[in-house]
Design a protein around this motif. Structure first.
Motif: not given
Lengths: 423, 794
Positions: B696, B698, B724, B753, B755, B770, B777
């Motif tokens: 991930r 961010t 998001p 989540a 998305l 994300i 999120t």
């Protein structure tokens, strides 16, 4: 008639297919260049010859070419450029078109010499978009010149490099203004730059640039072959050589006439076959639509050269002689002219963007019998409010004619206001 | 120096200056030369022609903005010739401009209106129809009334020259010239609001402010921007105790004349419907409005009881990094006097391993202006144009002056400046890239600054980028490595800091930190960190950092303007910790349903516009401001709330009468005990492994960064505001058999989540971006690390 026509740019006009390299070479074409390359003539000597010749810029401003070429020398740091303004768009002017059509090699030779003088390796021809036939002729001539070794790297084994690129414009009149042309050539909107700096310091891509008109470049090889003094003596002091005049309007034989500067207008009119249909000469615009009008009777006393026309309150400009007979409505001429400049304003400077349209509307109103007494004063005042207050001279190009039309033909405008029609 | 005479006054000036610059000098005594297209920060266009002046020996009047002075030049700005030219231009400007100032939003602060008073005529001679121009939709921030445009092109030049992106241009020619975006589209520059200030007429105005107040009825109060570590200076324009709009306050050394859109438009949140205006306590899961004494007594009792029965270290405080230095200082003083060092403002961070050897405060080891003089800049984990837009502009200025900018990022961000070379790798590979550069430097014979470095980087294989960057860092000149938000929030932030420090040492460069919020530097100075007290005071028992506090499931949490699910690095953990705590008190200007769901007491504090306070920016400038309007409702400045709370807790030395006293006490400490600015990081003991598989990435999107900006509707509507999403490369989507129109289930630890998928070629392979700062999120855990993704059938 004792005038010898076509000594400079049109010197090969009588030949078969004068635009070909073969024809041009037979007429001593590229000899000036060869001599320069062989002798390694110093740039200064060439500039000196041009100064002696009193050759002045043929695009309209009449700036001394020798002086312009002296601004950039081979020692000026590269890159630097030579640009040919072939965006001939001034209403009434069609001389460059015919030079491009009939003698493209002489232009090319002139440009190569310019590159040599300033030490540039690359040159551009910015050519008007509507010039279909001239574009093809120039393109072909450039190919021929390249194949013959006049263009490219190490031309004629001299070690000198000269490439000429050409770019086709998209139809804006303002791109004939040299700095707008440079902007357009750079791929930007064709809008004139604020000067100074001038192109000699800050030109194409911000580099030193020599920019000249087609006829100017094309005059150079002949001058260098025959000498500056020879050229000067063809014309008159400070107005050296021959110049092409594009005669249009109410004459029997409209066309391009290359004649010595200083030739009386009356002789030029005679060459063009005189005023048509046996009518009387009413008025002449001697230097393209942006030049102030001169009444016919005054014009008959003038000679065709920069100084004489300027003294009479107009300008020789690009040499576009627009002849009008006594049936012409001067109000309509001005209204049409005004609409042209309204249409061609680039829009960056406030006075021109707002003023050209205002003038055009008032002129149009007067012509159509809808004007008032107040409009007569207003048109002149609005025109004068633009003069000298913009980046380039497009606004002046309609403002000064307005003033001249009102000066010489005021009664016609008044008649339109009072009687709502032509006299 | 040359001498020039303007309106009879003689000036000694530098050659090359324009006439208008000389006349504009303070104390020149020359009345203002009228102008529209000229702006001191933009290139010269000389197209409006309003500034024509009479220059001796020149036939034509010349534009003062574009005419350089020469020795002995004599200029008259008010001679008949000058006035005639100026009046003529004025008339031309007005003929097609609507003369309906009373219904124009610019009325009263319009340059055209002002100048027309001096140079216009009472009656128009223009009887033709006026030009009308179709309005353009430039998005949610800038309103247009293009019929009013006078074509000065300031907005166009701003885009090209300052914002670094050509968004507006002139379309059409002559009378039909229009300003527009060419193809219909919104503005995307994060500095776009500046064209509102630049526009001399009512063509470009503020959309959120539109028709809500008149310039002359508002009051102006100076303040400091509350969002990033630049600390832009601004003016709040207020009417009847409400902030109506924000404009920049000129400060050449910080924001010049500019303001980021975030700083300009976030004021909408100041009068948000979500403002918490009364203290509230929860009884039987019901929120009851109460008075201050009741609420504060309850909090004091609860905290006191927990401290007494379970130990003060069961209490922790999370502070917004945009709190004022006074709020932070009092919070930590209260906590520490109570016996707890559990206090932190580093909400977005997860790796605190290098914290002990960090400098007094992380920031710029130079001034903001000095960014422009750097020869080499290396951005590591930084989306600078979104994180600190004005700092991004400084980098742009540096780049335009010839600075080589290098970038190491986990996504290929679009910068507003030319980048010499970039390395885009998945987040977990970032430390490795730094090691590669170090290895190249060692191979080139540079001494290792710390023993063991050679061994550490021995196994890495330097890329082409590492070689290019190493060569650039070895050239002469000033060089700085800028660590952005992603570097500081990274799961191996400690490694990145240590390796960057080593790199800087080896190349005689500096490391700079561009930190979160408006006052991270202030928080470090004031002791808003668990391991040091105010003014870098040593602690025998350091407290817990954000991450530890959340993991430890403390009994009580004090939240100072924090929405844990949106502000914390691990929102899942944060929300769990809050929900299981015995007592949560939230001091915030806003009522947030999520925060309310686990809080016991809500104490209404005020945003920056309603309190005095101080922010310390990245260069260490202490900038104080006063409240521009009264606190709304029952809300009170947080420093007062904490002071009373401390009084109720019977803690000593909390007798402050004003914010200035708090400031004074801290200032004295800092002055007394001159802080050591030296810092030196050790080297890491190992290089982190690059994650195999999907991980991930961010970011806190530009308009999701704090509780204030999240409540500014106009900013939320902009195109550059993220939503998001799970953003990934086409390659990864193809491998996972995903397409742009489908949703995915993202799993991270216990978090999950759903998305929508977004495809982008800016994201490296096996990486999914994300964003944080969204409720959707907030169901996920840490900002970095391995995640799994599968197609959602719903």
């Amino acid at each position: 008639m004792s005038i010898t026509l076509n000594e400079i740019c049109f010197r090969t006009l009588h030949q078969h297919e004068p635009w070909t390299l073969a024809t041009y070479e037979q007429a001593d074409g590229y000899q000036a260049l060869k001599r320069i390359l062989a002798n390694k003539t110093p740039s200064q000597e060439i500039v000196e010859q041009l100064k002696v010749s009193s050759l002045r810029g043929r695009g309209g401003a009449g700036f001394p070419t020798g002086l312009k070429w002296s601004f950039i020398s081979p020692s000026t740091p590269a890159p630097k450029y030579v640009v040919c303004n072939a965006d001939e768009g001034e209403p009434g002017t069609f001389k460059d078109r015919d030079i491009l059509r009939f003698n493209p090699h002489q232009l090319i030779e002139g440009m190569i010499i310019a590159c040599y003088v300033v030490g540039a390796t690359d040159a551009y021809i910015y050519i008007r978009g509507e010039f279909y036939e001239p574009i093809a002729r120039v393109a072909a001539a450039l190919e021929e010149a390249k194949a013959a070794g006049y263009l490219g790297e190490n031309i004629l084994g001299s070690g000198v490099t000269c490439r000429i690129h050409f770019h086709v414009g998209a139809g804006a009149y303002i791109c004939g203004e040299e700095t707008a042309l440079l902007e357009s050539l750079e791929g930007k909107q064709g809008k004139p730059r604020f000067k100074p700096p001038f192109p000699a310091n800050f030109g194409l891509y911000g580099r030193p640039t020599t920019i000249n008109n087609v006829e100017t470049f094309a005059s150079v090889p002949v001058i260098l072959m025959k000498g500056g003094n020879w050229f000067l003596d063809l014309g008159k002091p400070n107005n050296g050589g021959y110049k092409v005049f594009s005669v249009s309007g109410h004459v029997n034989k409209p066309g391009n006439y290359e004649i010595p500067l200083g030739t009386p207008f009356s002789e030029l009119l005679e060459l063009a076959g005189g005023v048509w249909k046996g009518r009387k000469l009413k008025a002449v615009i001697p230097g393209g639509s942006s030049a102030p009008v001169i009444p016919g009777h005054m014009m008959m006393d003038l000679t065709m050269d920069y100084d004489c026309i300027a003294k009479a309150g107009s300008m020789l400009g690009s040499g576009a002689v627009i002849v009008m007979d006594d049936s012409t409505c001067m109000v309509k001429v001005l209204a049409r002219n005004a609409e042209f400049y309204h249409d061609e304003s680039c829009g960056q400077c406030t006075p021109c963007r707002e003023g050209t349209g205002w003038v055009a509307r008032v002129a149009d109103r007067i012509e159509h019998g809808e004007g008032t007494e107040r409009d007569l004063a207003l048109m002149t005042q609005v025109a004068m409010a633009m003069v000298g207050r913009t980046i380039c001279v497009l606004a002046d190009s309609i403002a000064l004619p307005v003033v001249s039309f009102m000066k010489y033909y005021r009664e016609e405008f008044e008649y339109h206001v009072k009687h709502k029609r032509c006299p | 120096m040359i001498e020039v005479e303007i309106d009879g006054k003689k000036f000694q000036v530098e050659p090359g200056k324009m006439i208008i610059e000389v006349a504009d000098q303070i104390d020149s005594g020359i009345g203002e030369i009228p102008r529209f297209c000229y702006h001191k920060k933009l290139s010269i266009a000389a197209n409006c022609r309003m500034c024509l002046v009479d220059v001796e020996k020149s036939g034509k009047p010349l534009p003062a903005c574009a005419t350089p002075v020469t020795d002995g030049m004599i200029v008259r700005t008010r001679s008949q010739k000058a006035r005639e030219a100026q009046k003529a231009v004025m008339e031309f400007l007005l003929i097609n401009h609507p003369l309906d100032c009373p219904i124009c939003d610019q009325g009263g602060e319009c340059e055209l209106q002002d100048v027309a008073m001096g140079y216009g005529q009472d009656i128009s001679r223009y009887n033709e129809g006026k030009r009308s121009v179709k309005d353009k939709n430039l998005g949610s921030l800038v309103a247009t009334e293009m019929t009013r445009c006078i074509h000065c092109t300031r907005c166009v030049r701003f885009g090209d020259e300052i914002a670094g992106m050509q968004e507006l241009g002139t379309i059409g020619r002559g009378e039909s010239t229009e300003i527009g975006t060419c193809v219909e589209r919104s503005l995307v520059s994060e500095l776009s609001g500046n064209i509102i200030d630049l526009c001399p007429v009512g063509a470009l105005t503020s959309k959120p402010f539109r028709f809500s107040a008149r310039a002359w009825e508002m009051e102006q109060a100076p303040s400091i921007a509350p969002h990033d570590c630049v600390g832009s200076n601004l003016n709040l324009h207020t009417l009847r105790q409400k902030v109506m709009r924000v404009v920049p306050r000129e400060n050449e050394s910080i924001n010049e004349t500019w303001l980021s859109d975030r700083d300009r438009f976030s004021y909408e949140a100041l009068s948000s419907d979500e403002r918490l205006l009364q203290p509230m306590i929860k009884e039987n899961d019901e929120w009851l409005v109460t008075d201050w004494p009741t609420a504060l007594t309850l909090v004091a009792e609860k905290l006191g009881k927990i401290a007494q029965e379970q130990g003060a270290n069961k209490i922790g405080a999370l502070l917004s990094p945009s709190s004022t230095i006074e709020e932070i200082y009092l919070s930590q003083k209260m906590l520490r006097k109570l016996g707890s060092n559990n206090i932190d403002h580093r909400l977005q961070q997860i790796d605190f391993s290098a914290q002990d050897s960090m400098p007094f405060y992380p920031g710029l080891p130079m001034s903001l202006e000095d960014i422009e003089t750097q020869n080499t800049l290396f951005l590591v984990g930084s989306h600078i144009n979104h994180e600190q837009p004005i700092a991004g502009y400084r980098v742009r200025k540096a780049a335009l002056l010839g600075c080589s900018v290098f970038v190491l990022n986990p996504a290929d961000y679009t910068f507003r400046f030319p980048v010499q070379d970039k390395c885009i790798v998945k987040p977990s590979a970032m430390p490795n890239v730094l090691a590669e550069v170090i290895k190249v430097l060692l191979e080139k014979g540079i001494e290792e600054p710390v023993a063991g470095l050679r061994e550490l980087v021995n196994a890495v294989q330097p890329s082409e980028f590492a070689h290019t960057l190493a060569a650039a860092l070895l050239t002469e000149g000033k060089k700085t490595i800028i660590l952005g938000a992603i570097a500081q929030n990274h799961s191996h932030a400690g490694h990145i800091k240590q390796l960057a420090d080593a790199l800087a040492k080896m190349t005689h460069g500096h490391v700079a930190f561009l930190t979160a919020g408006a006052n991270s530097a202030g928080a470090w100075i004031a002791g808003g960190i668990p391991h040091r007290g105010a003014n870098k005071k040593n602690l025998t028992h350091p407290g817990m950092n954000t991450q530890q506090m959340l993991e430890a499931r403390l009994s009580a949490y004090l939240l100072l303007n924090v929405e844990p699910g949106l502000d914390c690095a691990n929102p899942l953990l944060a929300n769990q910790a809050m929900s299981t705590a015995e007592f949560v008190v939230s001091i915030s200007p806003y009522f947030c349903h999520k925060v309310a769901s686990y809080s016991d007491v809500l104490l209404p504090s005020v945003p920056f516009s309603e309190t005095a306070g101080t922010f310390v920016n990245a260069e260490g400038k202490w900038q104080s401001f006063k409240g521009a309007v009264q606190p709304q409702g029952e809300a009170r400045p947080a420093w007062k709330i904490i002071r009373v709370l401390a009084n109720l807790l019977e803690l000593p030395e909390f007798d402050y009468q004003s914010c200035d006293e708090v400031y004074g006490e801290l200032m004295q400490k800092v002055a007394e005990n001159k802080a050591d600015s030296h810092f030196s990081l050790s080297i890491p003991s190992y290089l982190p492994q690059t994650i195999v598989g999907i991980e991930r990435l961010t970011e806190w999107p530009i308009y999701r960064a704090d509780s204030l900006v999240r409540r500014a509707p106009s900013l939320q509507e902009t195109v550059i505001n993220d939503s998001p999403v799970a953003r990934m490369s086409l390659d990864l989507a193809n491998r996972l058999q995903l397409s742009a129109d489908c949703h995915v289930i993202v799993k991270q630890g216990e978090g999950e989540a759903i998305l929508p998928v977004e495809l982008s070629d800016t994201i490296p392979d096996n990486t999914v971006y994300i964003p944080a700062g969204f409720g959707l999120t907030a169901e996920l855990a840490a900002p970095f690390g391995a995640i799994s993704i599968e197609r959602s059938d719903s």
